[in-house]
Each structure stands twice: as C-alpha cells, then as structure tokens.
Design a protein around this motif. Structure first.
Motif, PDB file in Angstrom:
ATOM      1  N   ASP A  19      32.428  33.944  35.367  1.00  0.00           N
ATOM      2  CA  ASP A  19      33.652  33.570  34.334  1.00  0.00           C
ATOM      3  C   ASP A  19      34.398  32.018  34.889  1.00  0.00           C
ATOM      4  OD1 ASP A  19      34.842  32.582  31.904  1.00  0.00           O
ATOM      5  OD2 ASP A  19      35.172  34.376  31.808  1.00  0.00           O
ATOM      6  N   GLU A  20      33.818  31.025  34.884  1.00  0.00           N
ATOM      7  CA  GLU A  20      34.637  30.098  35.823  1.00  0.00           C
ATOM      8  C   GLU A  20      36.060  29.937  35.261  1.00  0.00           C
ATOM      9  OE1 GLU A  20      34.041  26.033  35.742  1.00  0.00           O
ATOM     10  OE2 GLU A  20      32.196  26.748  35.846  1.00  0.00           O
ATOM     11  N   SER A  21      36.423  30.444  33.835  1.00  0.00           N
ATOM     12  CA  SER A  21      38.275  30.376  33.381  1.00  0.00           C
ATOM     13  C   SER A  21      39.017  32.115  33.892  1.00  0.00           C
ATOM     14  CB  SER A  21      38.273  31.088  31.827  1.00  0.00           C
ATOM     15  OG  SER A  21      37.455  32.296  31.345  1.00  0.00           O
ATOM     16  N   LYS A  22      38.120  32.722  34.746  1.00  0.00           N
ATOM     17  CA  LYS A  22      38.406  34.147  35.050  1.00  0.00           C
ATOM     18  C   LYS A  22      39.119  33.216  36.361  1.00  0.00           C
ATOM     19  CE  LYS A  22      37.090  38.121  33.450  1.00  0.00           C
ATOM     20  NZ  LYS A  22      35.834  39.376  34.458  1.00  0.00           N
ATOM     21  N   VAL A  23      39.004  31.568  37.576  1.00  0.00           N
ATOM     22  CA  VAL A  23      38.867  31.218  38.635  1.00  0.00           C
ATOM     23  C   VAL A  23      40.628  31.018  38.422  1.00  0.00           C
ATOM     24  CG1 VAL A  23      38.194  30.249  40.693  1.00  0.00           C
ATOM     25  CG2 VAL A  23      36.335  31.617  39.195  1.00  0.00           C
ATOM     26  N   VAL A  24      41.409  31.676  38.460  1.00  0.00           N
ATOM     27  CA  VAL A  24      42.585  30.812  38.816  1.00  0.00           C
ATOM     28  C   VAL A  24      43.183  31.010  39.898  1.00  0.00           C
ATOM     29  CG1 VAL A  24      43.641  31.182  35.980  1.00  0.00           C
ATOM     30  CG2 VAL A  24      43.718  33.273  37.305  1.00  0.00           C
ATOM     31  N   SER A  25      43.951  30.543  40.467  1.00  0.00           N
ATOM     32  CA  SER A  25      44.480  30.466  41.910  1.00  0.00           C
ATOM     33  C   SER A  25      44.892  32.168  41.956  1.00  0.00           C
ATOM     34  CB  SER A  25      45.811  30.216  42.092  1.00  0.00           C
ATOM     35  OG  SER A  25      46.323  29.962  42.742  1.00  0.00           O
ATOM     36  N   ALA A  27      44.103  34.685  40.679  1.00  0.00           N
ATOM     37  CA  ALA A  27      43.159  36.050  40.795  1.00  0.00           C
ATOM     38  C   ALA A  27      42.473  36.659  42.252  1.00  0.00           C
ATOM     39  CB  ALA A  27      41.824  35.359  39.943  1.00  0.00           C
ATOM     40  N   LEU A  28      42.762  38.172  41.738  1.00  0.00           N
ATOM     41  CA  LEU A  28      42.311  39.018  43.750  1.00  0.00           C
ATOM     42  C   LEU A  28      40.468  38.592  43.350  1.00  0.00           C
ATOM     43  CD1 LEU A  28      44.076  41.812  42.216  1.00  0.00           C
ATOM     44  CD2 LEU A  28      44.657  40.416  44.518  1.00  0.00           C
ATOM     45  N   LEU A  29      40.230  37.854  44.492  1.00  0.00           N
ATOM     46  CA  LEU A  29      38.509  38.181  44.997  1.00  0.00           C
ATOM     47  C   LEU A  29      37.869  39.601  44.272  1.00  0.00           C
ATOM     48  CD1 LEU A  29      38.809  36.271  47.726  1.00  0.00           C
ATOM     49  CD2 LEU A  29      38.473  35.100  45.765  1.00  0.00           C
ATOM     50  N   LYS A  30      38.357  40.717  44.573  1.00  0.00           N
ATOM     51  CA  LYS A  30      37.746  41.759  44.475  1.00  0.00           C
ATOM     52  C   LYS A  30      37.732  42.326  43.191  1.00  0.00           C
ATOM     53  CE  LYS A  30      36.601  46.141  46.982  1.00  0.00           C
ATOM     54  NZ  LYS A  30      36.746  46.667  46.393  1.00  0.00           N
ATOM     55  N   ASP A  31      38.781  42.152  42.852  1.00  0.00           N
ATOM     56  CA  ASP A  31      38.990  43.569  41.051  1.00  0.00           C
ATOM     57  C   ASP A  31      38.887  42.433  40.279  1.00  0.00           C
ATOM     58  OD1 ASP A  31      39.669  45.674  43.086  1.00  0.00           O
ATOM     59  OD2 ASP A  31      42.191  44.865  43.177  1.00  0.00           O
ATOM     60  N   ASP A  32      39.179  41.616  40.484  1.00  0.00           N
ATOM     61  CA  ASP A  32      38.940  40.039  39.166  1.00  0.00           C
ATOM     62  C   ASP A  32      37.751  39.791  39.299  1.00  0.00           C
ATOM     63  OD1 ASP A  32      41.559  40.862  38.810  1.00  0.00           O
ATOM     64  OD2 ASP A  32      42.864  39.489  39.225  1.00  0.00           O
ATOM     65  N   LEU A  33      37.125  39.613  40.551  1.00  0.00           N
ATOM     66  CA  LEU A  33      36.621  37.885  40.277  1.00  0.00           C
ATOM     67  C   LEU A  33      35.062  38.729  40.909  1.00  0.00           C
ATOM     68  CD1 LEU A  33      37.893  34.797  41.567  1.00  0.00           C
ATOM     69  CD2 LEU A  33      37.739  35.147  39.090  1.00  0.00           C
ATOM     70  N   ASP A  34      35.094  40.575  41.534  1.00  0.00           N
ATOM     71  CA  ASP A  34      33.650  40.855  41.841  1.00  0.00           C
ATOM     72  C   ASP A  34      33.042  39.806  43.115  1.00  0.00           C
ATOM     73  OD1 ASP A  34      32.343  43.287  41.835  1.00  0.00           O
ATOM     74  OD2 ASP A  34      31.562  42.074  40.463  1.00  0.00           O
TER      75      ASP A  34
END
Lengths: 82, 411
Positions: A19-25, A27-34
C-alpha cells in the motif's frame, strides 16, 4: 531525481501489493511494510542501479525505516558529488 | 500397531488442466496435452515440443508475493497443494498443525530460476544476483511454501528420485503415517523443466522423442516410439491415518495398500533390460495384499524404446500369465512426462480409475511392438471394475518405485 520517490518505487517493486500510502519516511520496513531482509537486498540493488552508486553493506545493515534508506542514499550522493 | 492410510483429497496442475477434474476428463477422452514449446524460443533446438501447462497465471491463484517469489514448479505445487487440502476438508489449526506434514518432491527444482540468475551473474556480476535465487531454486521450496501458506508444522521436506520422485514421496508419506509418526501428509511432486538448459540436456542424453508432430510423439508401447516428451506440472494428495480421517468425518477416496522401491544398480540413464528390479518393486508393493485383485496398472510408460520393453518384462515377471489379463495404460501418452510430478498425478489417476470405473487409454498405440504384447488399453478408454491399482514409476538413477492403491471398503 527525488530520492524519496525513487525509494518508494523500489519498495513497491520489491513488494507487490504494498500500500503506497503507507510508505512514509517514518514507516518501519519490517513492522509497517512487511519488507524482510531479502526484500531489502532487492530494494538496494534497484536503488544502486537507479542512482548508479554502491550502497555499503554495513550501512544497509542498520536500516530500519524508509527514511533511513533515503538518508544513506543522500549521503552517498553527497560523497560522490564532492 | 500399524495404521491404515487413506487418500482424502487431491489437486493437480497439468498439461491437460489446472485441476484434477479437467485433467481426468481429458485423459478419458484421449486428449493429448503436447504442443510446440511456447515457454522459450526453441528455434535452435532439435526437439521443439513439450507438454506445457497452459494458461497458468500464477497471479490468478496466488497472492502477488507468492506468485513472484516462487519458481514455476513451486507455484504449481502451491496451487495443487491448496486444492488438495481444500478438497480433503482439512482445517489446519492449533490442535493439529504438528500432526500434519508436507512432502512434495521435485526432480530438478528451480532450474529456470537458477539459469536466469546464472545469466545475471555472467552479464552483470555477483552483486546483481537476486537474493531470491536460493529460496526459489531449492527443490524443497515446494514443500516449504505449502507449509508456510497453510500453517502446517509437522515434518516438511523434499525428496528426489528423478522420474520416480512423485511415487517415492507418496510412498514415504504413506510409511510415516502407517508407522504412526504423523497423522496426515500433504504429499506429491512438482516440476517445471521446460527450460532451455533442461531441454538441451535431455536432448543430448538421447532421451527425448525427435518426432516433431506434437500429438503423435508420446506413443508408449508403440513400435515407432522414440523417446519421451517433457511435461510439467504438479499433483498433490492428502494422505491420512484412517482413524484420523474418520474422526474428522473426512470423505475417503481410496486406501494406500502398499509401496515398494528397488534399484537397478546398473546404469544412470538406462533401465535394467530384463526388468528384474522393477518386478521386485511391484512385488514389494503388493506384499500385503492379494495380487490377484490388481485390476489396473498405470505404467511408467515413458515412450522410450528401452523403458517400455523392460517395463513389459517386469510386469510379466511380477504377475506371470495374469499379466496378459490386466489392463495397463500410460497417462504419459497424453500428459507427457511430468517428471517429479508424474508419479503423483498417476496415483491420482489410479484413484479415479478405482472410483469412476473407467480406464483411460494409451493413445498413439497404432503399431504394436512384438516386445510389448500386453493389454495397454490402446487409444480408447474402457470400463473397468478395479479393486486394486498399481502405479509404476522408474527414474534416471535406476529407481523403481511402485505404489498400490485400493478401493476403500468403508470399514
């Protein structure tokens, strides 16, 4: 080239369905973006090609957030242009 | 105490369909899944035909990450594995996840991923090789991906015995359940060897048919047979302890009643001509049952000159004069040789034969070979009341593996 936008593109390429909207400065790579360690290697390879630079492994190891990737790249770009 | 082992579900992705029902319907109709190679440019290849899985869009079956991060063989395994578990009505939860295991073998694993990344290594150097090469290449990824997807936490591993892989995977899974080590196994085989390097290798080994009329090339037991046709796909079965299957109210498809495996100890690609070790494998598979009840043999039947003749000898050695009375057919005449998946899909065929009362034919059997003089159910399917069926699988390396499947008697 906008570094953050390129990082975002690389992350979305590595993780289909991200989800592109989750890609913010912050954001945790592992926990937020998997994004796992294998994904991160692929992201780094994409960005190395995009910016025509080499990202040092030791700096990549400490990366936790999207912003961390942006910082590492901006630092390398500065070194190169200096 | 030894446990009885039953089949409660199956799934398949084959050159004749993306599930068991379509595959079976085409097998009974005598449809060939062989065509010209579309997966790579075969212009410079002597052999230009294969039995490819058609219209397979991984994204239609799997989530985007699984679709992208799995080699084609593991994609097939995942799709067939999920179908099998769904068909078995097996719900994996905290109460049973350690009681279920996965054993999906593969003959060559992620050959295509390996060769693609080899190109990257040569053209762009080691720092451009994908971090996903190893997870996509390893043959056990088929089992592991099913385990991860379904939350199955019992034993999980692969197994390799070339073209006998699928049968050995089922045989070992059967033994694990029989001996009480585990309650259920998701077992089978998967391969996707329609790749340039795979084709070049098989061609150089002289194993492939040079017949470039696709639908006629796989002609097991026919005088004009000249090699096998590479196929691809996956088939996965759910095997269970009978008591466990009953306790959860599963519908039972068939019972596994035996498994035998031997080695030729002779040659890495040629079978032992007199079929002695293969006959022994058949006898081992039938050790616990009345072999007079065997009413169907799913032959290995590759369409190579050597296999079909030596397999015929093996069947005669194992069954004596009764060999002439048992209908035998080769699914490879239509599916091509699905390699590591062959034994698994052919076990599914045996289950179907037992339950549907129909024996699919051996197509392209037009010119009988005096060396192959048994009843191979030529060209047209036939009715048959089959109590026990066996499936033969033989592989490069001298593997002879046979699984015996019986009608479940309801008791």
């Amino acid at each position: 080239m906008n570094v953050f936008e390129e990082v975002k593109k690389a992350l979305c390429k590595a993780s289909a369905g991200l989800d592109e909207s989750k890609v913010v400065s912050g954001a945790l790579l592992k926990d937020d973006l998997d994004i796992d360690s294998l994904d991160l290697v692929e992201v780094a390879m994409t960005l190395e090609d995009t910016f025509n630079l080499t990202l040092p492994e030791d700096e990549m190891e400490n990366i936790r957030t999207v912003g961390d990737i942006v910082s590492v790249i901006e630092a390398r770009l500065k070194v190169q242009s200096a | 105490m030894l446990n009885r082992v039953v089949v409660t579900g199956y799934g398949a992705v084959t050159p004749l369909g993306l599930n068991v029902d379509d595959t079976w319907r085409n097998l009974v109709a005598g449809v060939s899944g062989v065509g010209y190679i579309s997966l790579f440019d075969a212009t410079d290849f002597k052999v230009k035909i294969a039995a490819e899985v058609k219209d397979f869009d991984p994204a239609a079956h799997l989530d985007p990450t699984a679709a992208r991060r799995n080699d084609r063989f593991a994609q097939f395994a995942l799709v067939a594995g999920i179908q099998a578990i769904d068909a078995a009505g097996l719900k994996v939860d905290d109460a049973n996840r350690y009681d279920i295991g996965v054993l999906i073998g593969s003959g060559v694993g992620g050959l295509d991923s390996l060769t693609q990344q080899l190109d990257v290594l040569k053209t762009r150097g080691p720092t451009r090789v994908s971090p996903f090469l190893v997870p996509m290449m390893i043959a056990d990824s088929a089992s592991s991906q099913v385990s991860i997807k379904m939350g199955i936490m019992g034993a999980n591993f692969g197994l390799i015995s070339a073209c006998a892989t699928g049968t050995d995977a089922l045989g070992i899974a059967y033994k694990m359940i029989k001996w009480g080590e585990i309650k259920a196994m998701v077992a089978g085989g998967a391969d996707a060897a329609v790749t340039p390097v795979g084709f070049a290798g098989f061609t150089q080994a002289g194993a492939l048919s040079r017949n470039n009329e696709p639908q006629k090339a796989s002609r097991p037991f026919d005088m004009e047979r000249d090699g096998f046709v590479v196929g691809e796909g996956a088939a996965v079965l759910v095997l269970e302890n009978l008591d466990y299957a009953r306790s959860r109210g599963a519908s039972i498809i068939a019972e596994i009643v035996g498994y035998g495996a031997t080695s030729d100890a002779f040659h890495i690609t040629q079978p032992l001509e007199n079929g002695e070790a293969a006959a022994k494998a058949i006898e081992l598979a039938l050790a616990g049952v009345d072999c007079k009840k065997v009413g169907y043999i799913n032959a290995h039947g590759t369409s190579t000159p050597l296999n079909d003749a030596s397999e015929t000898k093996a069947i005669k050695k194992a069954f004596g004069d009764r060999a002439y009375k048992i209908p035998i057919s080769s699914a490879k005449s239509m599916l091509g040789h699905m390699m590591g998946a062959a034994g698994a899909i052919e076990a599914v065929v045996c289950c179907k034969v037992i339950n549907e009362g129909i024996i699919p034919p051996t197509v392209n059997l037009e010119h009988p070979d005096p060396e192959c003089d048994l009843d191979y159910v030529p060209n047209v399917a036939r009715d048959g009341d089959v109590r026990i069926a066996i499936s033969n699988s033989f592989g490069f390396g001298g593997h002879n593996s046979v699984i015996a499947i019986g009608r479940y008697d309801g008791q």
